[in-house]
Design a protein around this motif. Structure first.
Motif, PDB file in Angstrom:
ATOM      1  N   THR A 152       0.937  -1.150   0.253  1.00 30.15           N
ATOM      2  CA  THR A 152      -0.399  -0.099  -0.388  1.00 30.15           C
ATOM      3  C   THR A 152       0.891   1.315  -0.173  1.00 30.15           C
ATOM      4  OG1 THR A 152       0.329  -0.065   2.766  1.00 30.15           O
ATOM      5  CG2 THR A 152      -1.415  -0.928   1.275  1.00 30.15           C
ATOM      6  N   PHE A 164     -13.366   8.468   0.521  1.00 27.95           N
ATOM      7  CA  PHE A 164     -11.628   8.340  -0.706  1.00 27.95           C
ATOM      8  C   PHE A 164     -10.514   8.236   0.561  1.00 27.95           C
ATOM      9  CE2 PHE A 164      -7.705   9.484  -2.354  1.00 27.95           C
ATOM     10  CZ  PHE A 164      -7.833   9.161  -3.177  1.00 27.95           C
ATOM     11  N   TRP A 198      -6.905   6.350   1.226  1.00 29.10           N
ATOM     12  CA  TRP A 198      -5.062   6.111   0.473  1.00 29.10           C
ATOM     13  C   TRP A 198      -5.463   4.698   1.117  1.00 29.10           C
ATOM     14  CZ3 TRP A 198      -3.944   9.198  -3.304  1.00 29.10           C
ATOM     15  CH2 TRP A 198      -4.002  10.262  -3.316  1.00 29.10           C
ATOM     16  N   LYS A 232      -6.773   2.209   0.472  1.00 27.50           N
ATOM     17  CA  LYS A 232      -7.595   1.212  -0.630  1.00 27.50           C
ATOM     18  C   LYS A 232      -6.408   1.669  -1.751  1.00 27.50           C
ATOM     19  CE  LYS A 232     -12.135   1.985   1.552  1.00 27.50           C
ATOM     20  NZ  LYS A 232     -13.518   2.630   0.848  1.00 27.50           N
ATOM     21  N   PHE A 233      -5.444   2.355  -1.962  1.00 31.63           N
ATOM     22  CA  PHE A 233      -4.312   1.848  -3.383  1.00 31.63           C
ATOM     23  C   PHE A 233      -4.000   0.835  -2.962  1.00 31.63           C
ATOM     24  CE2 PHE A 233      -5.726   5.847  -3.887  1.00 31.63           C
ATOM     25  CZ  PHE A 233      -6.172   6.126  -5.396  1.00 31.63           C
ATOM     26  N   LYS A 284      -9.441   3.491 -13.423  1.00 29.65           N
ATOM     27  CA  LYS A 284      -9.112   4.023 -12.266  1.00 29.65           C
ATOM     28  C   LYS A 284      -7.941   4.821 -12.136  1.00 29.65           C
ATOM     29  CE  LYS A 284      -9.070  -1.030 -10.674  1.00 29.65           C
ATOM     30  NZ  LYS A 284      -8.875  -2.267 -10.460  1.00 29.65           N
ATOM     31  N   TYR A 319       0.391   1.599  -8.439  1.00 24.28           N
ATOM     32  CA  TYR A 319      -0.531   1.857  -7.235  1.00 24.28           C
ATOM     33  C   TYR A 319      -2.248   1.758  -8.157  1.00 24.28           C
ATOM     34  CZ  TYR A 319       3.121   0.772  -3.852  1.00 24.28           C
ATOM     35  OH  TYR A 319       4.272   0.507  -3.502  1.00 24.28           O
ATOM     36  N   GLU A 320      -3.353   1.564  -7.700  1.00 24.46           N
ATOM     37  CA  GLU A 320      -4.513   1.682  -8.213  1.00 24.46           C
ATOM     38  C   GLU A 320      -5.639   1.590  -6.848  1.00 24.46           C
ATOM     39  OE1 GLU A 320      -4.100   0.101 -12.764  1.00 24.46           O
ATOM     40  OE2 GLU A 320      -4.952  -1.319 -10.993  1.00 24.46           O
ATOM     41  N   LEU A 321      -6.266   2.195  -7.405  1.00 21.24           N
ATOM     42  CA  LEU A 321      -7.855   2.309  -6.423  1.00 21.24           C
ATOM     43  C   LEU A 321      -8.964   1.483  -6.419  1.00 21.24           C
ATOM     44  CD1 LEU A 321      -8.804   3.320  -3.960  1.00 21.24           C
ATOM     45  CD2 LEU A 321      -9.810   5.548  -5.283  1.00 21.24           C
ATOM     46  N   ASP A 322      -9.558   0.779  -6.482  1.00 22.58           N
ATOM     47  CA  ASP A 322     -10.007  -0.238  -7.048  1.00 22.58           C
ATOM     48  C   ASP A 322     -12.121   0.681  -7.116  1.00 22.58           C
ATOM     49  OD1 ASP A 322     -11.161  -2.315  -8.426  1.00 22.58           O
ATOM     50  OD2 ASP A 322     -11.311  -3.759  -6.950  1.00 22.58           O
ATOM     51  N   ASP A 323     -12.187   1.674  -7.844  1.00 21.24           N
ATOM     52  CA  ASP A 323     -13.522   2.303  -7.819  1.00 21.24           C
ATOM     53  C   ASP A 323     -13.371   2.848  -8.785  1.00 21.24           C
ATOM     54  OD1 ASP A 323     -15.499   3.813  -6.987  1.00 21.24           O
ATOM     55  OD2 ASP A 323     -14.449   4.050  -4.988  1.00 21.24           O
TER      56      ASP A 323
END
Length: 235
Positions: free
Chosen positions: A47, A72, A74, A76-77, A193, A209-213
């Motif tokens: 993360t 939101f 961070w 979660k990235f 993403k 790194y990606e946010l799965d949203d």
């Protein structure tokens, strides 16, 4: 006399065998006790680090994102992948006389001010009009992020994306490491993403790194950039 010869021969054979056994044992012991070569294997954090998150918070991006997306977070990235660039596309940096006047406020300088990141000049033409206002005219749909070394007059491409991606901002964590935040198309889920690229300039390694949203990407794509370029009338 014959007994003495036989005894002597047996004794010599025994000594030779013992010597060989001892040598073999020492060799085995040496192999077993020899120190292995020191190999340090390091991988990226799963993360984003607190340091990286703090840089985004300092710039105001966190407050802006949470105002649009209350959930939101961070943490979660998640780490996606890493790669190393053998060679990055570079060319001569010969800016127009008005370059620093028009883009200077938006350039991202390293802590020692030796280099900077140019996020905008590739696809936004920023100029001052007769009234002293900054006017930004959008160029093509592609996005390019460049590292500029004024001393060596060298420009190096760090990122290039087509219409499906955007770059919102960039921050240095030290003179050799930086992070870029933006959005890009995700092949797995056929949507955008929110993405963070961590770049080490010493060994040209990239950690993604990606946010799965997917909804967050739709909410943020291109929006923080407008906020960052506040004061520029975009056309």
């Amino acid at each position: 006399m014959m007994k003495h010869i036989i005894y002597t021969s047996v004794l010599a054979l025994f000594l030779a065998t013992s010597c060989n056994d001892s040598t073999d044992k020492k060799a085995v012991e040496s192999e077993e006790t020899a120190e292995p070569d020191s190999v340090v294997v390091t991988g990226p954090d799963t993360t984003l680090t607190a340091e990286t998150i703090q840089r985004f918070q300092t710039a105001g991006f966190t407050d802006y994102a949470k105002a649009r997306i209350p959930s939101f977070d961070w943490s979660k990235f998640k780490y996606k992948l890493s790669w190393q660039e053998d060679s990055l596309l570079s060319n001569a940096f010969t800016p127009a006389k008005s370059y620093y006047t028009n883009y200077g406020a938006f350039l991202k300088y390293a802590p020692d001010s030796s280099r900077f990141i140019d996020l905008d000049s590739y696809n936004i033409d920023i100029r001052k009009d007769n009234q002293g206002r900054y006017i930004g005219t959008a160029g093509g749909p592609d996005t390019e992020v460049n590292l500029i070394d004024p001393k060596s007059k060298k420009r190096t491409r760090l990122l290039f994306m087509g219409p499906g991606g955007s770059v919102e901002d960039a921050f240095w964590t030290d003179n050799s490491n930086l992070v870029i935040i933006g959005t890009q198309e995700n092949e797995e889920n056929a949507g955008k993403k929110v993405t963070v690229w961590k770049i080490n300039l010493q060994d040209t390694t990239f950690d993604l790194y990606e946010l799965d949203d997917l909804n967050a990407a739709q909410q943020l794509a291109g929006q923080w950039r407008k906020e960052r370029l506040k004061g520029v009338v975009l056309k």
